[in-house]
Scaffold this motif. Structure first.
Motif, PDB file in Angstrom:
ATOM      1  N   THR A 193      97.253  37.920  65.273  1.00 57.57           N
ATOM      2  CA  THR A 193      97.078  37.568  66.575  1.00 57.57           C
ATOM      3  C   THR A 193      95.918  36.698  66.769  1.00 57.57           C
ATOM      4  OG1 THR A 193      95.412  39.410  66.878  1.00 57.57           O
ATOM      5  CG2 THR A 193      97.814  39.654  67.277  1.00 57.57           C
ATOM      6  N   ILE A 194      95.706  35.846  67.498  1.00 59.89           N
ATOM      7  CA  ILE A 194      94.459  34.866  67.431  1.00 59.89           C
ATOM      8  C   ILE A 194      93.222  35.615  67.845  1.00 59.89           C
ATOM      9  CG2 ILE A 194      93.492  33.213  69.158  1.00 59.89           C
ATOM     10  CD1 ILE A 194      96.413  32.006  69.316  1.00 59.89           C
TER      11      ILE A 194
ATOM     12  N   ALA B 246      89.565  39.770  61.251  1.00 54.75           N
ATOM     13  CA  ALA B 246      90.100  39.350  59.913  1.00 54.75           C
ATOM     14  C   ALA B 246      89.317  38.499  59.168  1.00 54.75           C
ATOM     15  CB  ALA B 246      91.361  38.491  60.242  1.00 54.75           C
ATOM     16  N   TRP B 247      88.351  37.763  59.474  1.00 56.85           N
ATOM     17  CA  TRP B 247      87.434  37.239  58.895  1.00 56.85           C
ATOM     18  C   TRP B 247      86.409  38.029  58.354  1.00 56.85           C
ATOM     19  CZ3 TRP B 247      87.275  33.083  55.834  1.00 56.85           C
ATOM     20  CH2 TRP B 247      86.194  32.583  55.331  1.00 56.85           C
TER      21      TRP B 247
ATOM     22  N   ALA C 214      95.019  39.167  61.694  1.00 59.00           N
ATOM     23  CA  ALA C 214      94.965  37.623  61.447  1.00 59.00           C
ATOM     24  C   ALA C 214      96.486  37.444  62.225  1.00 59.00           C
ATOM     25  CB  ALA C 214      95.014  37.062  60.065  1.00 59.00           C
TER      26      ALA C 214
ATOM     27  N   ILE D  69      91.488  36.964  64.721  1.00 56.65           N
ATOM     28  CA  ILE D  69      91.160  36.122  63.500  1.00 56.65           C
ATOM     29  C   ILE D  69      89.755  36.229  63.122  1.00 56.65           C
ATOM     30  CG2 ILE D  69      90.763  33.730  62.901  1.00 56.65           C
ATOM     31  CD1 ILE D  69      93.420  33.200  64.147  1.00 56.65           C
TER      32      ILE D  69
END
Length: 134
Positions: free
Chosen positions: A106-107, A113-114, A104, A110
């Motif tokens: 880094t863009i 990460a989700w 998360a 994301i």
């Protein structure tokens, strides 16, 4: 599998998804070695496959999908999930949470990460779930 799901799954494997799938596989093997752990071994193996390729699939409750209860979705499933939580669920969930925090940052990470957060929830309560294509 759609091209977007394929691309996300390839990136997932390269960015650490294979390691968590291997952790699920280890949990499945450990549970299978102990004869008592066979019900959890099957669930862990199914989730290992899902963890290896999470995009394009989802975990749903079996009773919500079929419209009827079974052993895994009833009171015995609750007891099985509590035993799983104590034996293996917490450390698999912790691994997913750590990976989610690291990704998360880094863009680009994301979405991954989700996915790790969804898998962490599944790691805590896997019995009675089924993996289905979206």
């Amino acid at each position: 599998m759609s091209p977007v799901s394929l691309l996300l799954n390839v990136l997932w494997i390269l960015l650490g998804g294979a390691e968590m799938a291997f952790a699920w596989l280890i949990a499945a093997v450990i549970m299978a070695v102990t004869i008592i752990g066979l019900p959890w071994a099957r669930a862990a193996f199914n989730i290992a496959v899902y963890t290896f390729l999470p995009f394009g699939s989802q975990a749903v409750r079996r009773d919500a999908m079929t419209g009827q209860g079974d052993t895994g979705t009833g009171p015995l499933g609750v007891i099985g999930n509590i035993i799983w939580l104590v034996l293996a669920g917490w450390w698999l969930a912790l691994g997913h949470l750590i990976a989610a925090v690291l990704l998360a940052v880094t863009i680009i990470g994301i979405p991954f990460a989700w996915a790790h957060l969804k898998l962490a929830g599944l790691a805590l309560w896997p019995i009675g779930k089924q993996i289905v294509p979206i």
